[in-house]
Write an enzyme that holds these catalytic residues in place. Structure first.
Site, short mmCIF file in Angstrom:
data_model
loop_
_atom_site.label_atom_id
_atom_site.label_comp_id
_atom_site.label_asym_id
_atom_site.label_seq_id
_atom_site.Cartn_x
_atom_site.Cartn_y
_atom_site.Cartn_z
N THR A 134 -2.34 -6.85 4.95
CA THR A 134 -1.68 -7.41 3.71
C THR A 134 -1.25 -6.22 2.76
O THR A 134 -2.14 -5.08 2.71
CB THR A 134 -2.48 -8.44 2.92
OG1 THR A 134 -1.79 -8.61 1.75
CG2 THR A 134 -3.95 -8.02 2.71
N ASP A 135 -0.32 -6.46 2.02
CA ASP A 135 0.10 -5.47 0.83
C ASP A 135 -1.03 -5.65 -0.25
O ASP A 135 -0.94 -4.73 -1.05
CB ASP A 135 1.55 -5.63 0.53
CG ASP A 135 1.67 -6.98 -0.39
OD1 ASP A 135 0.84 -7.93 -0.01
OD2 ASP A 135 2.86 -7.38 -0.97
N GLU A 136 -1.73 -6.59 -0.39
CA GLU A 136 -2.57 -6.82 -1.31
C GLU A 136 -3.86 -5.81 -1.50
O GLU A 136 -4.36 -5.60 -2.66
CB GLU A 136 -3.26 -8.26 -1.38
CG GLU A 136 -1.79 -9.25 -1.39
CD GLU A 136 -2.27 -10.85 -1.63
OE1 GLU A 136 -3.41 -10.90 -2.25
OE2 GLU A 136 -1.79 -11.67 -1.15
N TYR A 160 -10.26 -11.49 -1.63
CA TYR A 160 -9.51 -11.81 -0.38
C TYR A 160 -9.00 -10.13 -0.09
O TYR A 160 -9.50 -9.73 1.15
CB TYR A 160 -8.28 -12.45 -0.73
CG TYR A 160 -7.22 -12.30 0.61
CD1 TYR A 160 -7.42 -12.47 1.74
CD2 TYR A 160 -6.05 -11.79 0.08
CE1 TYR A 160 -6.60 -12.30 2.87
CE2 TYR A 160 -5.00 -11.66 0.97
CZ TYR A 160 -5.17 -11.80 2.39
OH TYR A 160 -4.20 -11.74 3.28
N SER A 161 -8.47 -9.60 -1.25
CA SER A 161 -7.92 -8.36 -0.67
C SER A 161 -8.82 -7.19 -0.50
O SER A 161 -8.68 -6.27 0.42
CB SER A 161 -6.78 -7.69 -1.91
OG SER A 161 -7.35 -7.78 -3.08
N LYS A 164 -10.07 -7.54 3.15
CA LYS A 164 -8.64 -7.00 3.98
C LYS A 164 -9.00 -5.70 3.89
O LYS A 164 -8.68 -4.92 5.01
CB LYS A 164 -7.54 -7.73 3.62
CG LYS A 164 -7.41 -9.24 3.96
CD LYS A 164 -7.51 -9.66 5.32
CE LYS A 164 -6.32 -8.95 6.25
NZ LYS A 164 -6.28 -9.67 7.62
N LEU A 200 2.05 -20.98 -2.31
CA LEU A 200 2.96 -21.36 -3.27
C LEU A 200 3.99 -21.82 -2.74
O LEU A 200 4.44 -23.35 -3.38
CB LEU A 200 3.56 -20.09 -4.02
CG LEU A 200 4.49 -20.29 -5.05
CD1 LEU A 200 3.93 -20.93 -6.02
CD2 LEU A 200 5.41 -19.13 -5.19
#
Ligand code: NAD
Ligand code: TYD
Length: 356
Positions: A134-136, A160-161, A164, A200
């Protein structure tokens, strides 16, 4: 015949990827290893062609014996690793599960690949371990900051980030230390069919249809870079076909509206598609609520590298992608009913609202 191990293939992106792959390439066997957590469902795989190319295995990537035995039994040439805990809000309330699945689970897969594949270095040329990230992991941008790219330093800010990011580091470590043939992709927010309605876009669509509040965290001016899920699948496919071993690829949608703009757009599409609903205009359901703790303000991805190297860029613009996504949820009431009735969905939604 190629043998591909897909982890997390009963989730949102994984199931779209399997559908995409089966439509794209004829001679292959896909082995889909998925634990079927709250986020995974066989409902997501119901419409796959029944031609024997997809094999479902219910199992946990944290079970090291299971993963190792599977890799020994089946001569996989490719691993595409999607399985993860993927929802930031859940990581705030239950970080431990993210450490297990995202870090320990990825470690188990890498260890299995190392043990089995590296036992026969001659076959390594035909092997590929692709890690979906992910980009996060890059943290949060402020307005005006340049977009993330492949060289942006890691700076994760949620459990979460951070989990990852740890898994990305492990994958890269296995490349440098053991020469495991890996590729990594860091992608921005996906949307499209089969997304679990805690994220979302599907949450707003389904709440609006039921006349429930549309909870906007904070001021609603946070920015995400939205990519239609099929475009993400195409990018991963190109990386598998022509990507360079050891390389990271940044993937994004070139679509960066604020959250409130996304929600207003969904409401306008629903007004158009459901003009007789008592909830028209749907945007009267918008409700500003307490912000997410540590909420990342802005993500954006520079996708020049993958465009130059692999000729990939997103095909779907946000306006038509959102319209098709809303239409998909409207046209799949059985899927929506099945997903809402299972797992801890109702309980999660209730407790998430109560916390706010
Ligand atoms: P998802 O939550 O919809 O699906 C995750 C899947 O993994 C589910 O089917 C679940 O049952 C399975 N799973 C979870 N724990 C498991 C375990 N221990 N063993 C086996 N299977 C397990 O997630 P998603 O949105 O499809 O995301 C897939 C991947 O893409 C993740 O790695 C995520 O970090 C990454 N990603 C997602 C997005 C996004 O916007 N959704 C963006 C960029 C990257
Ligand atoms: P989400 O879909 O959870 O993805 P991520 O946190 O991984 O980007 O959230 C997207 C954005 O929408 C994020 O800024 C949080 C915000 N959001 C809301 O405002 N309300 C909601 O009910 C949800 C789920 C998210």
């Amino acid at each position: 015949m190629r043998n591909i191990l897909v982890t997390g293939g009963a989730g949102f992106i994984g199931s779209n990827f399997i559908r995409f792959l089966l439509a794209k390439e004829a001679p292959l066997n896909i082995y889909n290893l998925d634990l079927l957590t709250y986020a995974g469902s066989l409902e997501n795989l119901k419409d796959l062609p029944e031609d024997g190319r997809h094999h479902f295995i219910q199992g946990d990537i944290c079970d090291s014996d299971l993963v190792k035995n599977l890799m020994k039994e089946i001569d996989f040439d490719t691993v595409v690793h999607f399985a993860a805990e993927s929802h930031v809000d859940r990581s705030i309330f239950n970080p431990g599960q993210f450490i297990q699945t995202n870090i320990v689970g990825t470690f188990n897969l890498l260890e299995a690949a190392r043990t089995v594949w590296l036992a026969e270095p001659a076959v390594l040329n035909n092997k590929r371990f692709h890690h979906v990230s992910t980009d996060e992991v890059f943290g949060a941008l402020q307005p005006g900051d340049p977009a993330f790219n492949e060289n942006t330093p890691y700076s994760p800010r949620s459990p979460y980030s951070a989990s990852k990011a740890s898994s990305d580091h492990l994958v890269r470590a296995y490349y440098h230390t053991y020469h495991l043939p890996v590729t990594i992709s860091n992608c921005t927010n996906n949307y499209g069919p089969y997304q679990f309605p805690e994220k979302l876009i599907p949450l707003m669509i389904l709440n609006a249809l039921e006349g429930k509040p549309l909870p906007v965290y904070g001021d609603g001016l946070q920015v995400r870079d939205w990519l239609y899920v099929e475009d993400h699948c195409e990018a991963i496919y190109r990386i598998l076909q022509n990507g360079k071993i050891g390389q990271t690829y940044a993937i994004g949608g070139n679509n960066q509206p604020g959250n409130i703009e996304i929600i207003e757009t969904i409401c306008a599409i629903l007004d158009q598609l459901q003009p007789d609903s008592i909830h028209v205009p749907h945007n009267k359901l918008i409700k500003y609520v307490t912000d997410r703790p540590g909420h990342d303000r802005r993500y954006a991805m520079n996708i020049d590298f993958i465009h130059q190297e692999l000729g990939w860029s997103p095909a779907k613009d946000l306006k038509s992608g959102l319209y098709e996504t809303v239409l998909w949820y409207l046209n799949h009431p059985d899927w929506v009913g099945a997903i809402r009735n299972r797992g801890d969905y109702a309980q999660w939604m209730q407790s998430n609202y109560t916390r706010r």
